[in-house]
Design a protein around this motif. Sequence first.
Motif, PDB file in Angstrom:
ATOM      1  N   ALA A 110       0.842  -1.194   0.000  1.00 11.87           N
ATOM      2  CA  ALA A 110       0.000   0.000   0.000  1.00 11.87           C
ATOM      3  C   ALA A 110       0.877   1.245   0.000  1.00 11.87           C
ATOM      4  CB  ALA A 110      -0.902   0.000   1.229  1.00 11.87           C
ATOM      5  N   ALA A 111       0.471   2.251  -0.789  1.00 10.87           N
ATOM      6  CA  ALA A 111       1.166   3.529  -0.730  1.00 10.87           C
ATOM      7  C   ALA A 111       0.971   4.128   0.653  1.00 10.87           C
ATOM      8  CB  ALA A 111       0.619   4.471  -1.799  1.00 10.87           C
ATOM      9  N   VAL A 112       2.012   4.717   1.194  1.00 10.08           N
ATOM     10  CA  VAL A 112       1.935   5.266   2.545  1.00 10.08           C
ATOM     11  C   VAL A 112       2.337   6.732   2.513  1.00 10.08           C
ATOM     12  CG1 VAL A 112       2.384   3.060   3.665  1.00 10.08           C
ATOM     13  CG2 VAL A 112       4.304   4.524   3.046  1.00 10.08           C
ATOM     14  N   GLN A 113       1.842   7.489   3.486  1.00  7.44           N
ATOM     15  CA  GLN A 113       2.268   8.865   3.634  1.00  7.44           C
ATOM     16  C   GLN A 113       3.782   8.892   3.823  1.00  7.44           C
ATOM     17  OE1 GLN A 113       0.254  11.796   3.717  1.00  7.44           O
ATOM     18  NE2 GLN A 113      -1.306  10.433   2.866  1.00  7.44           N
ATOM     19  N   GLY A 114       4.432   9.849   3.191  1.00  9.94           N
ATOM     20  CA  GLY A 114       5.862   9.964   3.332  1.00  9.94           C
ATOM     21  C   GLY A 114       6.652   9.216   2.280  1.00  9.94           C
ATOM     22  N   GLU A 115       5.983   8.713   1.243  1.00 15.22           N
ATOM     23  CA  GLU A 115       6.705   8.070   0.145  1.00 15.22           C
ATOM     24  C   GLU A 115       7.794   8.997  -0.396  1.00 15.22           C
ATOM     25  OE1 GLU A 115       6.384   5.045  -1.300  1.00 15.22           O
ATOM     26  OE2 GLU A 115       4.280   4.520  -1.609  1.00 15.22           O
ATOM     27  N   THR A 135      -0.061  12.379  -9.104  1.00 14.29           N
ATOM     28  CA  THR A 135       0.023  11.152  -8.298  1.00 14.29           C
ATOM     29  C   THR A 135       0.719  11.432  -6.968  1.00 14.29           C
ATOM     30  OG1 THR A 135       0.015   9.713 -10.246  1.00 14.29           O
ATOM     31  CG2 THR A 135       0.960   8.809  -8.217  1.00 14.29           C
ATOM     32  N   ALA A 136       1.805  12.198  -7.004  1.00 12.84           N
ATOM     33  CA  ALA A 136       2.530  12.528  -5.772  1.00 12.84           C
ATOM     34  C   ALA A 136       1.614  13.211  -4.771  1.00 12.84           C
ATOM     35  CB  ALA A 136       3.733  13.412  -6.093  1.00 12.84           C
ATOM     36  N   ARG A 137       0.771  14.131  -5.274  1.00 16.93           N
ATOM     37  CA  ARG A 137      -0.174  14.800  -4.375  1.00 16.93           C
ATOM     38  C   ARG A 137      -1.219  13.827  -3.850  1.00 16.93           C
ATOM     39  NH1 ARG A 137      -0.983  19.612  -8.758  1.00 16.93           N
ATOM     40  NH2 ARG A 137       1.240  20.129  -8.913  1.00 16.93           N
ATOM     41  N   ALA A 138      -1.704  12.957  -4.728  1.00 18.89           N
ATOM     42  CA  ALA A 138      -2.767  12.030  -4.342  1.00 18.89           C
ATOM     43  C   ALA A 138      -2.312  11.051  -3.263  1.00 18.89           C
ATOM     44  CB  ALA A 138      -3.272  11.271  -5.566  1.00 18.89           C
ATOM     45  N   GLY A 178      -5.941  14.295 -20.105  1.00 19.63           N
ATOM     46  CA  GLY A 178      -5.260  13.014 -20.150  1.00 19.63           C
ATOM     47  C   GLY A 178      -4.381  12.800 -18.939  1.00 19.63           C
ATOM     48  N   MET A 179      -3.625  13.838 -18.558  1.00 17.86           N
ATOM     49  CA  MET A 179      -2.753  13.706 -17.393  1.00 17.86           C
ATOM     50  C   MET A 179      -3.552  13.447 -16.124  1.00 17.86           C
ATOM     51  SD  MET A 179       0.410  13.631 -18.115  1.00 17.86           S
ATOM     52  CE  MET A 179       1.702  14.163 -19.232  1.00 17.86           C
ATOM     53  N   ARG A 180      -4.726  14.076 -15.986  1.00 16.79           N
ATOM     54  CA  ARG A 180      -5.544  13.828 -14.798  1.00 16.79           C
ATOM     55  C   ARG A 180      -6.021  12.377 -14.757  1.00 16.79           C
ATOM     56  NH1 ARG A 180      -7.695  18.971 -16.079  1.00 16.79           N
ATOM     57  NH2 ARG A 180      -9.657  18.097 -16.853  1.00 16.79           N
ATOM     58  N   ASN A 181      -6.427  11.877 -15.898  1.00 18.34           N
ATOM     59  CA  ASN A 181      -6.896  10.492 -15.948  1.00 18.34           C
ATOM     60  C   ASN A 181      -5.748   9.499 -15.790  1.00 18.34           C
ATOM     61  OD1 ASN A 181      -9.966  10.186 -16.633  1.00 18.34           O
ATOM     62  ND2 ASN A 181      -9.267  11.983 -17.762  1.00 18.34           N
ATOM     63  N   PHE A 182      -4.603   9.800 -16.379  1.00 23.50           N
ATOM     64  CA  PHE A 182      -3.450   8.924 -16.193  1.00 23.50           C
ATOM     65  C   PHE A 182      -3.034   8.911 -14.721  1.00 23.50           C
ATOM     66  CE2 PHE A 182      -2.077   9.958 -20.818  1.00 23.50           C
ATOM     67  CZ  PHE A 182      -3.001   9.039 -21.288  1.00 23.50           C
ATOM     68  N   ALA A 183      -3.125  10.052 -14.049  1.00 19.68           N
ATOM     69  CA  ALA A 183      -2.793  10.110 -12.628  1.00 19.68           C
ATOM     70  C   ALA A 183      -3.723   9.220 -11.811  1.00 19.68           C
ATOM     71  CB  ALA A 183      -2.859  11.545 -12.124  1.00 19.68           C
ATOM     72  N   VAL A 189      -2.461   5.680 -12.462  1.00 19.64           N
ATOM     73  CA  VAL A 189      -1.169   5.437 -11.813  1.00 19.64           C
ATOM     74  C   VAL A 189      -1.341   5.386 -10.293  1.00 19.64           C
ATOM     75  CG1 VAL A 189       1.138   6.380 -11.410  1.00 19.64           C
ATOM     76  CG2 VAL A 189       0.163   6.404 -13.714  1.00 19.64           C
ATOM     77  N   THR A 190      -2.123   6.306  -9.749  1.00 20.73           N
ATOM     78  CA  THR A 190      -2.359   6.323  -8.311  1.00 20.73           C
ATOM     79  C   THR A 190      -2.969   5.013  -7.837  1.00 20.73           C
ATOM     80  OG1 THR A 190      -2.613   8.735  -8.272  1.00 20.73           O
ATOM     81  CG2 THR A 190      -3.552   7.503  -6.420  1.00 20.73           C
ATOM     82  N   ALA A 191      -3.959   4.509  -8.579  1.00 21.05           N
ATOM     83  CA  ALA A 191      -4.598   3.242  -8.201  1.00 21.05           C
ATOM     84  C   ALA A 191      -3.587   2.097  -8.235  1.00 21.05           C
ATOM     85  CB  ALA A 191      -5.766   2.946  -9.141  1.00 21.05           C
ATOM     86  N   ALA A 192      -2.706   2.098  -9.229  1.00 15.45           N
ATOM     87  CA  ALA A 192      -1.725   1.022  -9.361  1.00 15.45           C
ATOM     88  C   ALA A 192      -0.707   1.033  -8.224  1.00 15.45           C
ATOM     89  CB  ALA A 192      -1.022   1.113 -10.707  1.00 15.45           C
ATOM     90  N   VAL A 193      -0.173   2.227  -7.925  1.00 20.49           N
ATOM     91  CA  VAL A 193       0.881   2.286  -6.907  1.00 20.49           C
ATOM     92  C   VAL A 193       0.315   2.181  -5.502  1.00 20.49           C
ATOM     93  CG1 VAL A 193       2.317   3.666  -8.451  1.00 20.49           C
ATOM     94  CG2 VAL A 193       0.931   4.830  -6.714  1.00 20.49           C
ATOM     95  N   SER A 194      -1.005   2.373  -5.366  1.00 25.30           N
ATOM     96  CA  SER A 194      -1.661   2.264  -4.063  1.00 25.30           C
ATOM     97  C   SER A 194      -2.309   0.910  -3.814  1.00 25.30           C
ATOM     98  CB  SER A 194      -2.729   3.357  -3.938  1.00 25.30           C
ATOM     99  OG  SER A 194      -2.172   4.652  -4.105  1.00 25.30           O
ATOM    100  N   ALA A 195      -2.189   0.001  -4.794  1.00 24.36           N
ATOM    101  CA  ALA A 195      -2.872  -1.278  -4.686  1.00 24.36           C
ATOM    102  C   ALA A 195      -2.400  -2.042  -3.448  1.00 24.36           C
ATOM    103  CB  ALA A 195      -2.616  -2.116  -5.945  1.00 24.36           C
TER     104      ALA A 195
END
Length: 285
Positions: A24-29, A65-68, A270-275, A278-284
């Motif tokens: 899981a993505a964590v705060q402080g990545e 993604t970094a913000r999310a 496009g960048m918003r949707n790609f984010a 990407v966010t969903a993938a790295v947070s899985a």
Amino acid sequence: MVRRMLTMLAAALLVPALAPPAHAAVQGEVYVALGDSAASGPLVPNQVVPDLGCWRSDHNYAHLTARAIGAGTFRDVTCSGADTGDMYASQGTDLGSVPPQLNALSQDTTLVTVQIGANDVGLTGFIEDCLNLLPPPVGDACNDDYIENGQDTWRLKTDALRPTLVALAADIRARAPQARVFMVGYATYAPQNGCYPRVPIIRSDANYIRATLMYFNRMLAEQAAAAGIGFIDLQTPSTGHDPCTSPGVRWIEPYVPAAPAAPFHPNALGMRNFATIVTAAVSAV
């Protein structure tokens, strides 16, 4: 690539996510984004300093993604025109050179996305070659230009890139041993049969571009699996949002952009949707 992009802009004024083992993505990545113009977001507001020659947006998918995910540290070194060689060596841009992208990695890096390879095989020149302001028989198809001795030279170059990508993944992991690493694929640049003359690429060439990009993305996914890193598919979710679709729907701008973006590159939507992808993938989990 940057000079070609500027030439195209001048003409306009007269391109399911798989993840590695769950974490899981964590705060402080500590997040580092590597890549080329498909990742950097040329002309998407706002272009950031330093390294203006990289045409990097503060609203590209990596920034969003970094913000999310609430990244504690974020380093975006994506740069227009980059190829795999620029991961290791300084890259020249129209406004000066930038350091090797791998220099941004460190022992405490916990997340890496990398979108690279299109410039190694000449994606921008490939699409530009297929632009055809006049249909056959006046204009010529481009797809047969890539067949030599019965072999598709574009696919040969794609296959030749395979070991380079596996080695790159290993080098990223060596420099960032704690990191989850994700290779990001490329979006849909042409629908089946194209949409000539709205986008001036004739049907046979649009289908060729579509097939070769699908092959390229499959190669990226296969090499990510071979290297033991994640792969994030942008091609599938961007179907129906290609340059042939209407403004407000498309994620990739056509030859004459209607939104701030380089031709055949992602726009802000496009960048918003790609984010989101990407966010969903790295947070899985």
